[in-house]
Design an enzyme around this catalytic site. Structure first.
Site, PDB file in Angstrom:
ATOM      1  N   HIS A   1      -4.510   0.950  11.174  1.00  0.00           N
ATOM      2  CA  HIS A   1      -5.747   0.204  11.396  1.00  0.00           C
ATOM      3  C   HIS A   1      -6.129   0.325  12.863  1.00  0.00           C
ATOM      4  CE1 HIS A   1      -3.473  -2.401   8.278  1.00  0.00           C
ATOM      5  NE2 HIS A   1      -4.192  -1.487   7.626  1.00  0.00           N
TER       6      HIS A   1
ATOM      7  N   HIS B   1     -11.397  -0.937   6.831  1.00  0.00           N
ATOM      8  CA  HIS B   1      -9.943  -1.041   6.690  1.00  0.00           C
ATOM      9  C   HIS B   1      -9.193  -0.276   7.772  1.00  0.00           C
ATOM     10  CE1 HIS B   1      -6.345  -1.107   3.660  1.00  0.00           C
ATOM     11  NE2 HIS B   1      -5.920  -1.072   4.908  1.00  0.00           N
TER      12      HIS B   1
ATOM     13  N   HIS C   1      -0.612   5.584   7.640  1.00  0.00           N
ATOM     14  CA  HIS C   1      -1.742   4.682   7.388  1.00  0.00           C
ATOM     15  C   HIS C   1      -1.804   3.665   8.514  1.00  0.00           C
ATOM     16  CE1 HIS C   1      -4.549   1.856   5.892  1.00  0.00           C
ATOM     17  NE2 HIS C   1      -3.644   0.943   5.557  1.00  0.00           N
TER      18      HIS C   1
ATOM     19  N   GLU D   1       0.810  -1.224   0.000  1.00  0.00           N
ATOM     20  CA  GLU D   1       0.000   0.000   0.000  1.00  0.00           C
ATOM     21  C   GLU D   1       0.844   1.275   0.000  1.00  0.00           C
ATOM     22  OE1 GLU D   1      -4.259  -0.676   1.695  1.00  0.00           O
ATOM     23  OE2 GLU D   1      -2.822  -1.130   3.283  1.00  0.00           O
TER      24      GLU D   1
END
Length: 274
Positions: free
Chosen positions: A134, A202, A132, A113
């Site tokens: 989670h 996500h 990024h 990603e």
């Protein structure tokens, strides 16, 4: 390298130049892209520290990543090789162009990603760092109609609005991963000129004008999500006195001026963990 304004978002801009257009595919078997230039070794240490800080703070676990735009070449960025965030050291940091191609791969694995980062740097000249994650308390807000709002001054950047990126709207049923330039560009469009975008099913992405700011925002987004869930329970469905956009703007300006205070504390928390 000229800066172009996009008419669809006020303050939303992108870099033009050799890497401005979406590649059909990464170059296979060709020479890697050139480096953007020499980098002070302390920068690699800071990016690695950011990764470990986010792990210690519970924002990143075995997955997720943080990057920083190259300090002198805006069309390059720095990010770890594919590795659990808590294990990242300065030697793991790699340089990429905005297409997600490593400048000196040395056979190292890279994050699938990475396109999240390249696409956002291409779209937002004001962004110097991308996280990024989670983080678990944030994920529910990408699944429900209740918008994430700024519960307190340290999460003031959320008062400007928190969009949700639903990958299915453009790409149908997928593995939910932003594993291509096209998906990265779609995510960047959803982010627009905001500081955080949620990703349905996500996680989320936080951006900032510095590495320290992006890390701060990623951590405070997780904290804010917990507080909003608690406030919702206490309010029993009634109104919540969240920060207004103007309060958010004023408070965020103060937070950015004192960003080194939490940064130095968090760096102390990872001392001896590298």
């Amino acid at each position: 390298m000229p800066l172009i304004r996009c008419a669809c978002h006020a303050g939303f801009s992108y870099w033009t130049g050799a890497a401005a257009g979406p590649p059909d595919a990464l170059r296979s078997g060709s020479e890697p892209p050139a480096s953007g230039g020499p980098i002070d070794p302390s920068i690699f240490e800071e990016v690695a520290s950011a990764s470990r800080i986010l792990a210690v703070q519970g924002v990143l676990d075995a997955f997720g990543h943080v990057s920083m735009r190259h300090p002198t070449a805006p069309d390059r960025f720095l990010m770890s090789r594919s590795l659990a965030p808590a294990l990242v050291t300065a030697g793991d940091i790699m340089e990429f162009n905005l297409d997600g191609e490593a400048c000196d791969p040395q056979g190292r694995g890279v994050f699938l990603e990475r396109f999240i980062h390249g696409a956002i740097y291409r779209a937002r000249a004001d962004v110097a760092s991308v996280v990024h994650s989670h983080s678990p308390s944030v994920i529910p807000f990408g699944l429900v109609e209740t918008p994430m709002r700024a519960m307190y001054h340290n999460a003031a950047f959320l008062a400007e609005g928190v969009p949700v990126f639903d990958i299915a709207e453009e790409f149908g049923a997928t593995d939910m991963l932003v594993g291509s330039w096209q998906k990265g560009a779609a995510l960047a469009r959803s982010l627009g000129d905001k500081s955080v975008v949620l990703m349905r099913g996500h996680g989320s992405v936080a951006v900032g004008p510095s590495l320290e700011a992006a890390v701060f925002r990623a951590i405070m987004t997780e904290t804010n999500a917990k507080l909003q869930s608690q406030a919702t329970i206490l309010s029993q469905g009634g109104p919540i006195a969240a920060l207004s956009p103007e309060e958010g703007r004023l408070a965020d300006a103060v937070n950015l001026r004192v960003i080194q205070r939490p940064w130095e504390l968090w760096k102390r928390s990872i001392s001896g963990r590298s």
